[in-house]
Scaffold this motif. Sequence first.
Motif, PDB file in Angstrom:
ATOM      1  N   LYS A 156      45.523  71.593  64.040  1.00  0.00           N
ATOM      2  CA  LYS A 156      45.468  72.419  65.250  1.00  0.00           C
ATOM      3  C   LYS A 156      46.669  73.355  65.330  1.00  0.00           C
ATOM      4  CE  LYS A 156      42.441  69.368  67.837  1.00  0.00           C
ATOM      5  NZ  LYS A 156      42.292  68.435  68.974  1.00  0.00           N
ATOM      6  N   GLN A 157      47.833  72.875  64.904  1.00  0.00           N
ATOM      7  CA  GLN A 157      49.006  73.757  64.857  1.00  0.00           C
ATOM      8  C   GLN A 157      48.779  74.884  63.856  1.00  0.00           C
ATOM      9  OE1 GLN A 157      52.239  71.171  63.839  1.00  0.00           O
ATOM     10  NE2 GLN A 157      52.014  69.979  65.715  1.00  0.00           N
ATOM     11  N   TYR A 158      48.212  74.547  62.719  1.00  0.00           N
ATOM     12  CA  TYR A 158      47.961  75.564  61.702  1.00  0.00           C
ATOM     13  C   TYR A 158      46.911  76.556  62.200  1.00  0.00           C
ATOM     14  CZ  TYR A 158      47.139  77.662  57.135  1.00  0.00           C
ATOM     15  OH  TYR A 158      47.019  78.540  56.092  1.00  0.00           O
ATOM     16  N   LEU A 159      45.899  76.072  62.897  1.00  0.00           N
ATOM     17  CA  LEU A 159      44.880  76.951  63.464  1.00  0.00           C
ATOM     18  C   LEU A 159      45.523  77.932  64.444  1.00  0.00           C
ATOM     19  CD1 LEU A 159      41.904  77.744  63.774  1.00  0.00           C
ATOM     20  CD2 LEU A 159      41.705  75.939  65.508  1.00  0.00           C
ATOM     21  N   ALA A 160      46.421  77.448  65.283  1.00  0.00           N
ATOM     22  CA  ALA A 160      47.117  78.332  66.228  1.00  0.00           C
ATOM     23  C   ALA A 160      47.948  79.373  65.476  1.00  0.00           C
ATOM     24  CB  ALA A 160      48.006  77.498  67.157  1.00  0.00           C
TER      25      ALA A 160
END
Length: 180
Positions: free
Chosen positions: A117-121
């Motif tokens: 999710k951090q990478y997606l952001a």
Amino acid sequence: MYELFVLGELMTGEKHGYMLQEILKNAAGPGRQISSGTLYPLLSRLVDSGLILLRHEEESEGGRLRKVYALTEAGRARFHELMVEPIESHADSERLVNFKMVYFQYVTKDVRLACLKQYLAHLQAIRTYVKNFEAQLLKHRPEPAMQRVQLLRVFDHRLHVGEADISWVTQEIKRIEGEE
């Protein structure tokens, strides 16, 4: 990032320095090689800090001593700390995420999801940046025109690659969320 790699590789069992270097060369890809001058000082620091153990093993050929590294409990704890550390937006974010994903089997579902999710952001922020820059370029139409057109082509490429990355990460998040 290399600390995570070494500790992650040692999660799978003992390895000698040359083997770690070869695995990292393959994992990092052809454009990014780690030198002995980078790896061996890192290994020494990890030994000195008690995160890994060093033992000497005699090689069958040549009778030389081979340095073999193993993970300590403190190293295992540090590995888990690195896996839960937030992913910061910088040039190596993608490589760091790729390293983390290799070791997902050693962490909880929540840690895997947080990482993705951090990478997606991060990917979405890059997409927004590129779209905003593209809009400014179209609005102000700087000269020379040929350079502007080519820059727009580069942005188009970056957006396509970014959309593919976003799609893949989104699907991976859904897959992991569906795990029991």
